[in-house]
Design a protein around this motif. Structure first.
Motif, short mmCIF file in Angstrom:
data_model
loop_
_atom_site.label_atom_id
_atom_site.label_comp_id
_atom_site.label_asym_id
_atom_site.label_seq_id
_atom_site.Cartn_x
_atom_site.Cartn_y
_atom_site.Cartn_z
N ASP A 526 -0.94 7.57 7.88
CA ASP A 526 -1.29 8.96 8.28
C ASP A 526 -1.26 9.91 7.02
OD1 ASP A 526 -1.47 10.83 10.45
OD2 ASP A 526 0.67 11.27 10.49
N VAL A 527 -0.36 9.98 6.27
CA VAL A 527 -0.27 11.05 5.09
C VAL A 527 -1.62 10.63 4.09
CG1 VAL A 527 0.87 11.48 3.19
CG2 VAL A 527 2.18 11.08 5.10
N LEU A 528 -1.66 9.37 3.74
CA LEU A 528 -2.59 9.26 2.98
C LEU A 528 -4.11 9.28 3.40
CD1 LEU A 528 -0.82 6.32 0.72
CD2 LEU A 528 -1.10 8.94 0.22
N ALA A 529 -4.30 8.96 4.59
CA ALA A 529 -5.29 8.88 5.34
C ALA A 529 -6.39 7.68 4.71
CB ALA A 529 -6.42 10.32 5.06
N VAL A 530 -5.81 6.59 4.61
CA VAL A 530 -6.65 5.45 4.32
C VAL A 530 -6.67 4.32 5.54
CG1 VAL A 530 -5.78 5.71 1.83
CG2 VAL A 530 -4.32 4.39 3.53
N PRO A 531 -7.69 3.71 5.62
CA PRO A 531 -7.70 2.86 6.68
C PRO A 531 -6.70 1.81 7.04
CG PRO A 531 -9.49 2.16 5.23
CD PRO A 531 -8.77 3.33 4.77
N ASP A 532 -5.96 1.22 5.88
CA ASP A 532 -4.99 0.17 5.85
C ASP A 532 -4.14 0.12 4.62
OD1 ASP A 532 -3.60 -1.79 7.29
OD2 ASP A 532 -4.91 -3.48 6.65
N ALA A 533 -3.09 -0.42 4.99
CA ALA A 533 -2.05 -0.66 3.83
C ALA A 533 -1.36 -1.95 3.94
CB ALA A 533 -1.24 0.66 3.61
N GLY A 534 -1.34 -2.75 2.78
CA GLY A 534 -0.40 -3.94 3.05
C GLY A 534 0.70 -3.89 2.37
N PRO A 535 1.47 -5.03 2.52
CA PRO A 535 2.75 -4.84 2.05
C PRO A 535 2.88 -4.77 0.30
CG PRO A 535 2.79 -6.57 3.68
CD PRO A 535 1.31 -6.06 3.49
N ASP A 536 1.86 -5.21 -0.18
CA ASP A 536 1.46 -5.37 -1.76
C ASP A 536 1.11 -3.99 -2.31
OD1 ASP A 536 3.10 -8.09 -1.66
OD2 ASP A 536 0.84 -9.24 -1.53
#
Length: 590
Positions: A526-536
């Motif tokens: 939500d904050v970074l406005a990126v499509p996805d983020a993984g644990p790493d």
């Protein structure tokens, strides 16, 4: 004995005599307080050290110190020696620091141990330590008036930084009889700016010229909004400056944060109406001022009091009226005055105008000119402006913000103003991307309300289409939680453009991790406005910065009720690492 009564150091000396035991500097970060007489002694030791090294009147001394009581005493000591101070940006790359030092021909740099790594080695200036003991008596330089006071570098349109030479009389003009921001003896003035940003000129010398206290506190970007507001209240801050973008950020997250402040001056970019109205409605500071002025006019040239009554009938907040001893001129291409209400270039006259650019005679001759009708020396700001019926000046954009797209000349500021008038966004930046047939307009907007991205983009597009021709409607949209800021607190346009490589706020598949990882992941998205983020994934690698880290920390505290600092977000190796740290000792699955 004291000489040079027209110099900045002589203005401070009056309070050394009049309020010797009053606090001059209170450094919250390092727990140091200096009285006026102690500050004067520390500055005297600096001046003696420089004189012993052969520094003479007009010599440039670079300063690589972070905000601190030491920084204040060193700047004052350099002025007492008759030299010119050059603050080095702690966030600047090493190549830029080397370029600046070489251009300024600085023979010496006063640096803290932690800042020495950024300085050039062999062939660079001699590095001096801040003296901590020894004799403090010194016969002050008579520097003043048109003698250079400091040298500050700004970004050049060619990518080469240019040094603005600011004289003593310009600083004295800024901080004496300052009706736009009255500072009285004993008032406490916050020092939060990057030392290489000219807001420091206001923060330090406005306090010391009035017999007040410079209160060195962390920037709002270095801690949570709640903690920062508590600190401002606890330190009884009377006067404060914030860049416009930082003000907008705080206004969105905690509009009541300034309720205990006396004077809040905001400047650096166009001040947006929604942010001002939010602060005025939530317990405003005693006085909220929109300050305007390029570095070449010494921090501020104009100011406008933001009050509910003063904003009636306005769609855009003006930069207002000239400061004391300052002239504002709206001129045409031939430098003749235009009629009230007509758009022209805003030019500034008066003692606040700088001497020019160091080693750039052609650029100096181009920007620092004489008004033909009066012979008055003026600085051409490059800003397009007009005079309102009230006599206030309204800045509409930049001369160099005019772009050409498929044969049409377009004022980017006009598109931004139309978008803000829709009420659908709190802030917006429009830029032309690319060249030739493939060029397009992109809009980066902070939505005024929460809604699906597709819905907001459709509403914005429809609204702007009703007001502007098709060639002025942005083809690409990037909806953000916050605009990325550069080292001086202004919008980092380069980083905005880089965001176009990723979809705005599209949701990606849920990462296969524990519930805490997934909760943190949703906040990151939500904050970074990126499509996805993984644990790493790493926060910084995804485009995070000190500003967005503050927001992430605030949301974790609010939604997850877990203690976290912005530094924890920045220093975590990965999303999983941050979740592990948050979950340690809480029993929450990460």
């Amino acid at each position: 004995m004291l000489r040079g009564e027209r110099g900045v150091h002589a203005v401070v000396a009056r309070w050394v005599r009049g309020r010797p035991d009053a606090p001059a500097v209170h450094d919250v970060t390092h727990g140091v307080t200096l009285s006026y007489v102690e500050l004067w002694a520390a500055a005297g030791r600096v001046a003696r050290m420089l004189a012993a090294h052969g520094v003479t009147a007009g010599g440039v001394v670079a300063v690589a110190l972070d905000r601190s009581s030491e920084l204040v005493s060193v700047l004052l000591g350099i002025l007492r020696a008759g030299a010119v101070y050059l603050p080095l940006d702690p966030q600047a790359p090493a190549d830029r620091v080397r370029t600046v030092l070489a251009d300024a021909a600085a023979r010496y740099v006063i640096a803290s141990p932690g800042r020495r790594a950024e300085l050039p080695g062999t062939g660079g200036p001699i590095v001096l330590d801040v003296p901590v003991d020894g004799p403090a008596d010194f016969i002050d330089s008579a520097a003043g008036g048109d003698d250079p006071c400091y040298l500050m570098y700004t970004s050049g349109s060619t990518g080469i930084p240019k040094g603005v030479v600011v004289p003593h009389r310009a600083v004295v003009r800024l901080v004496t009889r300052a009706h736009y921001c009255v500072v009285s003896p004993g008032d406490r003035c916050a020092n939060t700016a990057n030392p290489a940003f000219d807001a420091t000129t206001f923060e330090i010398w406005a306090a010391l010229a009035a017999g007040g206290t410079v209160v060195v506190i962390p920037s709002v970007l270095e801690m949570s909004f709640t903690e920062w507001a508590d600190l401002v209240r606890r330190e009884r801050i009377d006067t404060m400056f914030l860049t416009t973008s930082v003000f907008h950020t705080v206004a969105r997250e905690n509009p009541a944060a300034f309720a205990t402040v006396g004077n809040l001056v905001v400047g650096g970019e166009q001040l947006e109406m929604p942010a001002v109205r939010a602060v005025l409605a939530e317990g405003p500071p005693r006085r909220l001022v929109n300050g305007y002025g390029p570095t070449e006019t010494t921090t501020f040239a104009a100011a406008f009091d933001c009050t509910p009554a003063g904003l009636v009938g306005l769609d855009r907040i003006p930069v207002g009226f000239p400061l004391q001893d300052t002239g504002l001129h709206i001129l045409d291409d031939q430098l003749d005055p235009v009629a009230p209400g007509t758009v022209g270039e805003l030019c500034v006259s008066g003692p606040g105008v700088a001497l020019g650019y160091l080693n750039r005679p052609e650029l100096t001759a181009e920007r620092f000119v004489r008004e033909p009708s009066t012979g008055t020396r003026i600085y051409r700001t490059g800003d397009l402006a007009r005079m309102l019926p009230t006599g206030a000046v309204e800045v509409l954009g930049r001369r160099d913000d005019q772009v050409k797209l498929r044969g049409f000349r377009i004022e980017l500021g006009e598109i931004e103003q139309v978008l803000l008038a829709t009420g659908l966004c709190d802030n917006v930046v429009v830029r032309k991307i690319g060249d030739g047939p493939a060029a397009f307009l992109a809009a980066f907007a902070l939505p005024a309300r929460s809604a699906p991205q597709a819905t907001l983009v459709a509403e914005l597009t429809a609204a702007v289409t009703e007001r502007l021709p098709a060639y002025m409607v942005p083809a690409r949209w990037q909806l953000l939680e916050r605009l990325p800021l550069g080292p001086t607190g202004k919008v980092d346009v380069g980083r905005l453009v880089a965001l176009l490589d990723t979809p705005g706020t599209a949701a990606g598949p849920v990462a296969p991790a524990g519930e805490l990882v997934d909760a943190v992941r949703r906040i990151w998205l939500d904050v970074l406005a990126v499509p996805d983020a993984g644990p790493d994934d790493n926060f910084l690698d995804l485009g995070g910065n000190s500003v967005t880290a503050v927001q992430v920390a605030a949301r974790i505290q609010h939604h997850l009720d877990l203690p976290v600092e912005p530094a924890d977000v920045l220093l975590a190796d990965s999303l999983a690492d941050l979740a592990h740290r948050l979950g340690a000792g809480t029993g929450v699955a990460s």
